[in-house]
Design a protein around this motif. Structure first.
Motif, PDB file in Angstrom:
ATOM      1  N   LEU A   1     -78.239  20.173  -0.031  1.00 30.49           N
ATOM      2  CA  LEU A   1     -76.881  20.640  -0.306  1.00 30.49           C
ATOM      3  C   LEU A   1     -75.916  19.693   0.381  1.00 30.49           C
ATOM      4  N   VAL A   2     -74.975  19.139  -0.385  1.00 33.92           N
ATOM      5  CA  VAL A   2     -74.108  18.074   0.118  1.00 33.92           C
ATOM      6  C   VAL A   2     -72.652  18.370  -0.199  1.00 33.92           C
ATOM      7  N   ASP A   3     -71.785  18.074   0.747  1.00 36.75           N
ATOM      8  CA  ASP A   3     -70.341  18.099   0.542  1.00 36.75           C
ATOM      9  C   ASP A   3     -69.891  16.674   0.239  1.00 36.75           C
ATOM     10  N   VAL A   4     -69.024  16.502  -0.769  1.00 35.84           N
ATOM     11  CA  VAL A   4     -68.609  15.163  -1.209  1.00 35.84           C
ATOM     12  C   VAL A   4     -67.089  15.069  -1.239  1.00 35.84           C
ATOM     13  N   LYS A   5     -66.579  13.979  -0.661  1.00 37.39           N
ATOM     14  CA  LYS A   5     -65.150  13.686  -0.741  1.00 37.39           C
ATOM     15  C   LYS A   5     -64.974  12.290  -1.325  1.00 37.39           C
ATOM     16  N   TYR A   6     -64.162  12.194  -2.375  1.00 36.53           N
ATOM     17  CA  TYR A   6     -63.879  10.903  -3.013  1.00 36.53           C
ATOM     18  C   TYR A   6     -62.442  10.508  -2.731  1.00 36.53           C
ATOM     19  N   GLN A   7     -62.252   9.230  -2.389  1.00 33.66           N
ATOM     20  CA  GLN A   7     -60.920   8.680  -2.182  1.00 33.66           C
ATOM     21  C   GLN A   7     -60.835   7.352  -2.921  1.00 33.66           C
ATOM     22  N   SER A   8     -59.879   7.225  -3.829  1.00 39.58           N
ATOM     23  CA  SER A   8     -59.690   5.983  -4.570  1.00 39.58           C
ATOM     24  C   SER A   8     -59.228   4.881  -3.616  1.00 39.58           C
ATOM     25  N   PRO A   9     -59.681   3.621  -3.850  1.00 37.00           N
ATOM     26  CA  PRO A   9     -60.424   3.150  -5.008  1.00 37.00           C
ATOM     27  C   PRO A   9     -61.935   3.095  -4.820  1.00 37.00           C
ATOM     28  N   GLY A  10     -62.455   3.177  -3.602  1.00 36.45           N
ATOM     29  CA  GLY A  10     -63.890   2.947  -3.470  1.00 36.45           C
ATOM     30  C   GLY A  10     -64.558   3.650  -2.316  1.00 36.45           C
ATOM     31  N   THR A  11     -64.164   4.885  -1.999  1.00 38.48           N
ATOM     32  CA  THR A  11     -64.770   5.583  -0.886  1.00 38.48           C
ATOM     33  C   THR A  11     -65.336   6.925  -1.324  1.00 38.48           C
TER      34      THR A  11
ATOM     35  N   ALA B   1     -59.129   6.937 -14.641  1.00 42.59           N
ATOM     36  CA  ALA B   1     -59.583   6.295 -13.410  1.00 42.59           C
ATOM     37  C   ALA B   1     -58.403   5.891 -12.528  1.00 42.59           C
ATOM     38  N   GLN B   2     -57.330   5.427 -13.146  1.00 38.39           N
ATOM     39  CA  GLN B   2     -56.155   5.026 -12.385  1.00 38.39           C
ATOM     40  C   GLN B   2     -55.394   6.233 -11.837  1.00 38.39           C
ATOM     41  N   ALA B   3     -55.478   7.370 -12.525  1.00 40.11           N
ATOM     42  CA  ALA B   3     -54.720   8.558 -12.119  1.00 40.11           C
ATOM     43  C   ALA B   3     -55.426   9.394 -11.059  1.00 40.11           C
ATOM     44  N   LEU B   4     -56.754   9.322 -11.002  1.00 38.35           N
ATOM     45  CA  LEU B   4     -57.502  10.157 -10.062  1.00 38.35           C
ATOM     46  C   LEU B   4     -57.599   9.446  -8.714  1.00 38.35           C
ATOM     47  N   HIS B   5     -56.963  10.016  -7.692  1.00 40.54           N
ATOM     48  CA  HIS B   5     -56.926   9.391  -6.373  1.00 40.54           C
ATOM     49  C   HIS B   5     -57.892  10.039  -5.383  1.00 40.54           C
ATOM     50  N   ALA B   6     -58.118  11.338  -5.503  1.00 37.19           N
ATOM     51  CA  ALA B   6     -58.998  11.995  -4.536  1.00 37.19           C
ATOM     52  C   ALA B   6     -59.466  13.341  -5.084  1.00 37.19           C
ATOM     53  N   TYR B   7     -60.714  13.680  -4.758  1.00 36.81           N
ATOM     54  CA  TYR B   7     -61.215  15.016  -5.057  1.00 36.81           C
ATOM     55  C   TYR B   7     -62.272  15.409  -4.033  1.00 36.81           C
ATOM     56  N   HIS B   8     -62.591  16.690  -4.043  1.00 34.23           N
ATOM     57  CA  HIS B   8     -63.571  17.256  -3.114  1.00 34.23           C
ATOM     58  C   HIS B   8     -64.494  18.154  -3.924  1.00 34.23           C
ATOM     59  N   GLY B   9     -65.767  18.193  -3.558  1.00 35.14           N
ATOM     60  CA  GLY B   9     -66.721  19.043  -4.264  1.00 35.14           C
ATOM     61  C   GLY B   9     -68.017  19.173  -3.503  1.00 35.14           C
ATOM     62  N   SER B  10     -68.981  19.855  -4.101  1.00 34.71           N
ATOM     63  CA  SER B  10     -70.303  20.001  -3.494  1.00 34.71           C
ATOM     64  C   SER B  10     -71.365  19.730  -4.546  1.00 34.71           C
ATOM     65  N   ARG B  11     -72.580  19.446  -4.072  1.00 33.34           N
ATOM     66  CA  ARG B  11     -73.695  19.140  -4.969  1.00 33.34           C
ATOM     67  C   ARG B  11     -74.981  19.747  -4.437  1.00 33.34           C
TER      68      ARG B  11
ATOM     69  N   THR C   1     -57.575  16.812  -5.264  1.00 34.39           N
ATOM     70  CA  THR C   1     -56.659  16.872  -4.135  1.00 34.39           C
ATOM     71  C   THR C   1     -55.519  15.862  -4.218  1.00 34.39           C
ATOM     72  N   ASN C   2     -55.653  14.860  -5.077  1.00 44.04           N
ATOM     73  CA  ASN C   2     -54.574  13.882  -5.241  1.00 44.04           C
ATOM     74  C   ASN C   2     -54.739  13.192  -6.582  1.00 44.04           C
ATOM     75  N   ALA C   3     -53.756  13.349  -7.454  1.00 46.34           N
ATOM     76  CA  ALA C   3     -53.850  12.749  -8.786  1.00 46.34           C
ATOM     77  C   ALA C   3     -52.468  12.616  -9.402  1.00 46.34           C
ATOM     78  N   ASP C   4     -52.333  11.606 -10.247  1.00 49.12           N
ATOM     79  CA  ASP C   4     -51.136  11.446 -11.058  1.00 49.12           C
ATOM     80  C   ASP C   4     -51.338  12.170 -12.388  1.00 49.12           C
ATOM     81  N   PRO C   5     -50.268  12.557 -13.048  1.00 55.18           N
ATOM     82  CA  PRO C   5     -50.431  13.188 -14.368  1.00 55.18           C
ATOM     83  C   PRO C   5     -50.970  12.197 -15.389  1.00 55.18           C
ATOM     84  N   ILE C   6     -51.745  12.719 -16.336  1.00 55.67           N
ATOM     85  CA  ILE C   6     -52.270  11.896 -17.428  1.00 55.67           C
ATOM     86  C   ILE C   6     -51.244  11.885 -18.549  1.00 55.67           C
ATOM     87  N   GLY C   7     -50.693  10.699 -18.815  1.00 52.06           N
ATOM     88  CA  GLY C   7     -49.676  10.614 -19.848  1.00 52.06           C
ATOM     89  C   GLY C   7     -50.260  10.577 -21.241  1.00 52.06           C
TER      90      GLY C   7
END
Length: 281
Positions: free
Chosen positions: A100-110, A72-82, A258-264
């Motif tokens: 049919l929906v396009d979805v964009k997620y942006q951390s922490p709450g959008t 959850a802390q590493a994932l900052h943004a993604y894009h997808g469809s549903r 589209t934006n993420a830190d590596p999982i250690g």
């Protein structure tokens, strides 16, 4: 600790009109099944045995909680469809709809939803699907996440088996809610033995979401996208007291991280002695 406000954005590529009529109990039912967290089928296991499990239930849960927090802390943004689908059979008739929906997620709450196309019942499209998207966005709030978190503050866990599938091994856990919170559920979860992520869920709500429903069954499946486990399919079936059946299916497609830190990872978790639950701070 400062809490982030949830940014709710629901956009459509075309306007839709609210239906001039509605069936109260049907609408209540369809709205209620949409308030559950969200996934279909999974490969059948080749073996199930508690004795074969390398870790105790306390260790599995601690690993799960820790790695969920890490991802959850590493994932900052993604894009997808549903693709959302609802089918209702019963009084006063049959209704269905698809979105049919396009979805964009942006951390922490959008989460930003853009409706690309829609067919079928206007009532379902305008009332049910929009409510589903809004409820999901509201679930990003810190308070809601704490109330729904999969940890020992909210659930009791029992190790029911250790399964081997063509895609890898998984721990099978029975989960029982500690309270009849509408955000919680009871049932079974499968936890990947390597990544300690929930890969499948079969459950029912801890609390009946509506007077008009007799029971609701939820099935979820998750897919691995890069280092992250994201919903692949959600299937919910709800029976109505007066007769009838509502079925909700959500298919998740075209993920792009589209934006993420590596999982250690936390390699010492597998072998260290831990207390049950490993709740988030």
């Amino acid at each position: 600790m400062k809490l982030h406000e949830t940014d709710i954005r629901v956009r459509s590529s075309k306007k839709t009109q609210v239906s001039s009529h509605s069936v109260l109990f049907m609408l209540t039912l369809l709205l209620s099944i949409g308030l559950r967290p969200s996934a279909g089928g999974q490969q059948v296991s080749t073996s199930t045995s508690v004795a074969n499990a390398p870790l105790s239930v306390e260790q599995v849960v601690a690993n799960l909680v820790a790695m969920n927090r890490e991802r959850a802390q590493a994932l900052h943004a993604y894009h997808g469809s549903r693709i959302y689908r609802v089918e209702y059979h019963g009084f006063p008739g049959t209704r269905s709809a698809e979105l049919l929906v396009d979805v964009k997620y942006q951390s922490p709450g959008t989460k930003e939803f853009t409706i690309l196309s829609s067919t079928g019942s206007k009532m379902i499209i305008d009332k049910v699907f929009e409510k589903l998207m809004q409820a999901e966005t509201e679930a990003l709030a810190a308070k809601a996440q704490r109330r729904a978190a999969l940890n020992s503050d909210n659930y009791d866990f029992t190790l029911a088996g250790y399964e081997t599938t063509p895609s890898g091994s998984a721990y099978l856990l029975i989960v029982e809610p500690r309270t009849t919170n509408k955000f919680l559920y009871r049932g079974r979860i499968w936890v990947d033995a390597k990544d300690f992520a929930v890969t499948r869920l079969e459950a029912e709500p801890a609390k009946n979401p509506s007077f008009w429903t007799r029971n609701s069954e939820i099935e979820e499946v998750y897919m691995k996208v890069n280092d992250f486990w994201l919903p692949a399919r959600n299937h919910s079936v709800t029976a109505i007291r007066l007769g009838g059946r509502a079925e909700l299916t959500i298919q998740y497609k075209n993920y792009q991280i589209t934006n993420a830190d590596p999982i250690g990872g936390l390699p010492t978790l597998e072998t260290r002695s831990v207390d049950a639950g490993g709740a988030q701070p």
